[in-house]
Design an enzyme around this catalytic site. Sequence first.
Site, PDB file in Angstrom:
ATOM      1  N   SER A 288       0.835  -1.194   0.000  1.00 60.41           N
ATOM      2  CA  SER A 288       0.000   0.000   0.000  1.00 60.41           C
ATOM      3  C   SER A 288       0.879   1.256   0.000  1.00 60.41           C
ATOM      4  CB  SER A 288      -0.958  -0.048   1.196  1.00 60.41           C
ATOM      5  OG  SER A 288      -1.978   0.906   1.073  1.00 60.41           O
TER       6      SER A 288
ATOM      7  N   ASP B 114      -9.530  -4.770  -4.946  1.00 61.11           N
ATOM      8  CA  ASP B 114      -8.977  -3.904  -3.905  1.00 61.11           C
ATOM      9  C   ASP B 114      -9.912  -2.710  -3.688  1.00 61.11           C
ATOM     10  OD1 ASP B 114      -7.418  -2.069  -2.372  1.00 61.11           O
ATOM     11  OD2 ASP B 114      -5.592  -3.031  -3.095  1.00 61.11           O
TER      12      ASP B 114
ATOM     13  N   HIS C 231      -7.715  -5.521  -0.345  1.00 59.99           N
ATOM     14  CA  HIS C 231      -6.508  -4.787   0.036  1.00 59.99           C
ATOM     15  C   HIS C 231      -5.750  -5.579   1.103  1.00 59.99           C
ATOM     16  CE1 HIS C 231      -4.166  -1.142  -0.143  1.00 59.99           C
ATOM     17  NE2 HIS C 231      -4.174  -1.024   1.185  1.00 59.99           N
TER      18      HIS C 231
END
Length: 213
Positions: free
Chosen positions: A112, A161, A193
């Site tokens: 991320s 995601d 995610h």
Amino acid sequence: MLTSERLPPLSGCPPRQLVILLHGLGADGRDMIELGYKWRQGLPHSMFLAPDAPDPCDMSPFGRQWFSLMDRRTAVMAAAADVAAVQLAEFIRAGMDGAGLTSDDVAIVGFSQGMMMAMQVGLAWDRPLAAIVGYSGALLAGPVRRPMPNTPILLVQGEDDEIIPFSAHEHAIESLRMLGVEPKTLSLPGLGHMINDPASEAGLSFLKEAFAR
């Protein structure tokens, strides 16, 4: 200097490789060092370092951030990431020097916002690295940087995601190709995610191959 979680080589010998694990927004090094525990059997000669981002998260009562997301304009985020990148690069070089390793012994792995930092630092490194692995993130650097062409890059993204859209994955691939870099990519249907077992296994396999070279 950034503080970090540290996992020494499973072999018990001095490290032959260094794997830097970069966490996402609102997390810390303790979250990412878990990936080191998963991978150390396959990379017994690697030392894993998972630094804490420099700042407390301003969107959460806990965790850390590499840069603020209060202003999400690309130029603003990229400038803030460059500030954090200075500290991160110093941390990586200190880890290299302490272990007596060179750039081609180092892999940077990020999830991320950590993936954004992995790209921000890794693409600007002055020599080819062993590898860059990016999970569920984006490329903030855009087409202005000139990455080391011999650094292998793996980009992994879940097609479902809910935090980082799949289009960011496609944009990162396109931007790297514009710079003459062909990353290896993996898109995982149904994945949100997170780093699931197939994503983790793909990263481990990629690192083993990269270090073997």
